[in-house]
Design an enzyme around this catalytic site. Sequence first.
Site, PDB file in Angstrom:
ATOM      1  N   TRP A 138       5.046  12.560   1.483  1.00 17.34           N
ATOM      2  CA  TRP A 138       4.220  11.615   0.718  1.00 17.34           C
ATOM      3  C   TRP A 138       4.181  11.942  -0.764  1.00 17.34           C
ATOM      4  O   TRP A 138       4.004  11.060  -1.592  1.00 17.34           O
ATOM      5  CB  TRP A 138       2.819  11.488   1.322  1.00 17.34           C
ATOM      6  CG  TRP A 138       2.952  10.993   2.729  1.00 17.34           C
ATOM      7  CD1 TRP A 138       2.697  11.676   3.892  1.00 17.34           C
ATOM      8  CD2 TRP A 138       3.454   9.702   3.134  1.00 17.34           C
ATOM      9  NE1 TRP A 138       3.018  10.909   4.971  1.00 17.34           N
ATOM     10  CE2 TRP A 138       3.464   9.695   4.545  1.00 17.34           C
ATOM     11  CE3 TRP A 138       3.885   8.563   2.452  1.00 17.34           C
ATOM     12  CZ2 TRP A 138       3.894   8.578   5.280  1.00 17.34           C
ATOM     13  CZ3 TRP A 138       4.319   7.461   3.182  1.00 17.34           C
ATOM     14  CH2 TRP A 138       4.318   7.477   4.575  1.00 17.34           C
ATOM     15  N   ASP A 152      -4.091  11.952  -3.312  1.00 21.59           N
ATOM     16  CA  ASP A 152      -3.840  11.081  -2.168  1.00 21.59           C
ATOM     17  C   ASP A 152      -4.547  11.706  -0.958  1.00 21.59           C
ATOM     18  O   ASP A 152      -4.114  12.744  -0.452  1.00 21.59           O
ATOM     19  CB  ASP A 152      -2.323  11.003  -1.937  1.00 21.59           C
ATOM     20  CG  ASP A 152      -1.959  10.246  -0.666  1.00 21.59           C
ATOM     21  OD1 ASP A 152      -2.855   9.710   0.010  1.00 21.59           O
ATOM     22  OD2 ASP A 152      -0.747  10.178  -0.366  1.00 21.59           O
ATOM     23  N   LYS A 177      -6.156   5.464   8.762  1.00 27.57           N
ATOM     24  CA  LYS A 177      -6.255   6.694   9.529  1.00 27.57           C
ATOM     25  C   LYS A 177      -7.730   6.995   9.837  1.00 27.57           C
ATOM     26  O   LYS A 177      -8.164   6.908  10.971  1.00 27.57           O
ATOM     27  CB  LYS A 177      -5.589   7.854   8.802  1.00 27.57           C
ATOM     28  CG  LYS A 177      -4.074   7.689   8.772  1.00 27.57           C
ATOM     29  CD  LYS A 177      -3.469   8.169   7.490  1.00 27.57           C
ATOM     30  CE  LYS A 177      -2.110   7.581   7.197  1.00 27.57           C
ATOM     31  NZ  LYS A 177      -1.116   7.653   8.241  1.00 27.57           N
TER      32      LYS A 177
HETATM   33  C1  LIG Z   1      -0.768  11.085   3.042  1.00 26.03           C
HETATM   34  C2  LIG Z   1      -0.208   9.689   3.072  1.00 26.03           C
HETATM   35  N1  LIG Z   1      -0.017   9.047   1.903  1.00 26.03           N
HETATM   36  C3  LIG Z   1       0.465   7.793   1.866  1.00 26.03           C
HETATM   37  C4  LIG Z   1       0.801   7.124   3.016  1.00 26.03           C
HETATM   38  C5  LIG Z   1       1.350   5.733   2.913  1.00 26.03           C
HETATM   39  O1  LIG Z   1       0.327   4.869   3.202  1.00 26.03           O
HETATM   40  P1  LIG Z   1       0.522   3.282   3.246  1.00 26.03           P
HETATM   41  O2  LIG Z   1       1.282   2.994   4.498  1.00 26.03           O
HETATM   42  O3  LIG Z   1      -0.897   2.791   3.256  1.00 26.03           O
HETATM   43  O4  LIG Z   1       1.251   2.874   2.023  1.00 26.03           O
HETATM   44  C6  LIG Z   1       0.613   7.751   4.254  1.00 26.03           C
HETATM   45  C7  LIG Z   1       0.945   7.019   5.496  1.00 26.03           C
HETATM   46  O5  LIG Z   1       1.047   7.506   6.569  1.00 26.03           O
HETATM   47  C8  LIG Z   1       0.106   9.059   4.269  1.00 26.03           C
HETATM   48  O6  LIG Z   1      -0.091   9.699   5.428  1.00 26.03           O
END
Ligand SMILES: Cc1ncc(COP(=O)(O)O)c(C=O)c1O
Length: 364
Positions: free
Chosen positions: A107, A176, A200
């Site tokens: 991520w 994040d 989540k």
């Molecule tokens: C830590 C983290 N950041 C970002 C994301 C991406 O999220 P989104 O699907 O809402 O763009 C995820 C998705 O699993 C994630 O676990």
Amino acid sequence: MTTATSTRIYNFSAGPATLPEDVIKQAQQDIWDIADSGIGVMEHSHRGKVFDAVMQETIADCRSIGNISDDYEVLFLQGGATLQFAMVPMNYLGQGKTVDMLHTGVWTKKAIGEAKLFGDVHMAFHGTDCKFVHVPADSEVSYSGKATYVHYCSNNTIAGTEYSHVPATDLPLVVDTSSHMFSKPLDISKHAIVFAGAQKNLGPSGCTLVIIRKDFIERANPNMPLMLNYAKQAEKGSMLNTPPTFAIYIMGRVFKWILEMGGLEAMAKHNQAKAKIIYDAIDGIDFYGAVAKLDSRSMMNITFRTPNADLDKKFIAEALDADLSGLKGHRSVGGLRASVYNAFPVEGCKALVEFMKNFAAKNG
Ligand SMILES: Cc1ncc(COP(=O)(O)O)c(C=O)c1O
């Protein structure tokens, strides 16, 4: 969960993920008719009184849970956490400007890729060297000394690592928190931006919670398209266009559930106890191995392995037969992963451990 009256099974999915049963039951009613209005929550205008009440309560409860001061805006944006990977650098980088990145997995890799489109990226920590099995202590981070802001991911959903501290820096800190938002206390006041995709710990997909400091909004690039402009989003209360009303409604119900559970201290205790049940089994049964280093283990995403990939596969298939779903590790790393977010019940952790014991006895 699995009871005589329920057909629901234990869902260890990393997201979208288990929601509180009370929330789902309340939603079932409100989808039909919310607040005796004769109209379901998904059918109300976002400009009407009923949805306005939902929105205001959701913001107020969010502020109360996170102890979020008036120095911050609470926004509900679209495009997922992934859009924040681009929206932040788009607003704060530019030619000659640098972000310091603490790279701890998939991520942050995505965030790095997006940031490079708008400015320079300095790798203040490079987790590839340790295969992302731990998050950095402050002593392992080397800042560039010229960054506009610092970006980190406080819970790495795929690697199964989690910070137990906020990185020490005087620079604006962007975090994040997608996969552990409101799973334990977080000092919002140490951050310029906190963002989390909802799917989540907070609700269904389709909405991103963005908590942003007002003075940081003032420093953003004013020449942004409307939907990517934090100031405009704040000015219009996240309603520049039709917001994801149902996702915001569910988030609001989840916030009320967190408050009823006793808030973030209580949530943290509940999550620690659940994670301990599973980590104790991983450490105690000479068949499984944890992926994350001891000091960085996530309470939310527990990554582990059997002795080999074939057994991992067998484990996943047989677990599903035993009503334990979603235990496959992310496709990029393999292995096993149990995601046990706020709403995941302790009984499910115990059921997994029973299964793990039997599986090890048969296959060890
Ligand atoms: C830590 C983290 N950041 C970002 C994301 C991406 O999220 P989104 O699907 O809402 O763009 C995820 C998705 O699993 C994630 O676990």
